[in-house]
Motif scaffolding. Structure first.
Motif, short mmCIF file in Angstrom:
data_model
loop_
_atom_site.label_atom_id
_atom_site.label_comp_id
_atom_site.label_asym_id
_atom_site.label_seq_id
_atom_site.Cartn_x
_atom_site.Cartn_y
_atom_site.Cartn_z
N UNK A 194 0.44 -1.36 0.03
CA UNK A 194 -0.18 -0.16 -0.09
C UNK A 194 0.90 1.48 0.09
N UNK A 195 1.99 1.26 0.89
CA UNK A 195 2.73 2.50 1.12
C UNK A 195 3.51 2.57 -0.12
N UNK A 196 4.17 1.66 -0.87
CA UNK A 196 4.85 1.77 -2.15
C UNK A 196 4.02 2.25 -3.33
N UNK A 197 2.71 1.82 -3.22
CA UNK A 197 1.68 2.19 -4.38
C UNK A 197 1.64 3.56 -4.29
N UNK A 198 1.21 4.20 -3.09
CA UNK A 198 1.16 5.60 -2.71
C UNK A 198 2.53 6.42 -3.14
N UNK A 199 3.60 5.91 -2.96
CA UNK A 199 4.74 6.69 -3.04
C UNK A 199 5.31 6.69 -4.72
N UNK A 200 4.91 5.50 -5.35
CA UNK A 200 5.16 5.23 -6.76
C UNK A 200 4.43 6.09 -7.45
N UNK A 201 3.21 6.20 -7.37
CA UNK A 201 2.13 6.70 -8.11
C UNK A 201 1.56 7.81 -7.67
N UNK A 202 2.32 8.88 -6.80
CA UNK A 202 1.93 10.07 -6.55
C UNK A 202 0.82 9.97 -5.47
N UNK A 203 0.59 9.26 -4.74
CA UNK A 203 -0.24 9.46 -3.69
C UNK A 203 0.04 10.52 -2.42
N UNK A 204 -0.89 10.86 -1.83
CA UNK A 204 -0.87 11.81 -0.65
C UNK A 204 0.30 11.31 0.32
N UNK A 205 1.08 12.14 0.98
CA UNK A 205 2.08 11.90 2.06
C UNK A 205 1.21 11.94 3.31
N UNK A 206 -0.14 12.54 3.46
CA UNK A 206 -0.40 13.11 4.67
C UNK A 206 -0.62 11.87 5.70
N UNK A 207 -0.85 10.60 5.12
CA UNK A 207 -0.86 9.65 6.19
C UNK A 207 0.11 8.60 6.35
N UNK A 208 1.20 8.97 5.41
CA UNK A 208 2.19 7.98 5.42
C UNK A 208 2.90 7.70 6.92
N UNK A 209 2.98 8.59 7.85
CA UNK A 209 3.46 8.62 9.11
C UNK A 209 2.62 7.38 9.81
N UNK A 210 1.23 7.47 9.73
CA UNK A 210 0.41 6.74 10.44
C UNK A 210 0.46 5.29 9.76
N UNK A 211 0.59 4.98 8.39
CA UNK A 211 0.74 3.86 7.87
C UNK A 211 2.10 3.17 8.02
N UNK A 212 3.08 4.16 8.37
CA UNK A 212 4.41 3.49 8.72
C UNK A 212 4.19 3.12 10.30
#
Length: 177
Positions: A83-101
């Motif tokens: 999920x995180x890779x998809x958001x990073x590779x395909x221009x997703x929002x970084x808004x929730x990346x810390x929560x996902x991490x």
């Protein structure tokens, strides 16, 4: 209390632990006596049995349960990494990346020693993510590349561990008691 969101009739050990924590916070020394004094047990008869240790969950696991639990942990790591890779590779929002991490880190904690190095690396990476997101609300290109590399290798390693475990464990070995 508002922090307790469990149905006490079907209380779990986590809910009971949360209840103990909440009651200690208001000065109650003994959960059972507090529940009795406030006549709460009359409303929740299964909680009455639970607090008498009549319905405590079993702590022993069968080999099959342990095996499935391990696969579940690896599956969580693989899913969250993907999920995180998809958001990073395909221009997703970084808004929730810390929560996902944080969710990824929690899943890593359940995999034991097999992915311990990733858990340790993740602690440092999380601090970088958090700091950048607080300052800029987005990740720098360098941090994105570092995170993509981390997630890709973690996902590959997790998939490899699942595949090797499937090959090395036969169903007969798992179900022997």
């Amino acid at each position: 209390s508002s922090g307790i969101n469990a149905e006490y009739g079907g209380a779990t050990s986590e809910a009971y632990a949360e209840l103990c924590k909440e009651l200690r916070g208001i000065g109650a020394s003994n959960v059972r006596s507090y529940l009795e004094e406030n006549e709460i047990l009359k409303l929740f008869p299964l909680t009455d049995k639970y607090t008498k240790n009549e319905l405590l969950p079993s702590v022993t696991k069968s080999p099959l349960t342990s095996h499935l639990s391990a696969f579940s942990s690896y599956g969580q790591v693989i899913s969250i990494s993907s999920l995180m890779l998809d958001e990073l590779l395909f221009g997703g929002s970084h808004k929730y990346i810390a929560h996902q991490f944080a969710l990824l880190y929690r899943a890593l904690a359940t995999t034991g020693l097999a992915l311990q190095t990733y858990r340790i690396k993740g602690e440092g990476l999380f601090n970088t993510l958090k700091q950048e997101l607080e300052q800029f609300e987005t990740l720098s290109v360098d941090t994105q590349e570092l995170l993509i590399q981390y997630l890709s290798t973690l996902k590959d390693q997790s998939q490899s561990l699942v595949a090797s475990n499937l090959v090395s464990q036969s169903f007969c070995e798992i179900t022997e008691y």
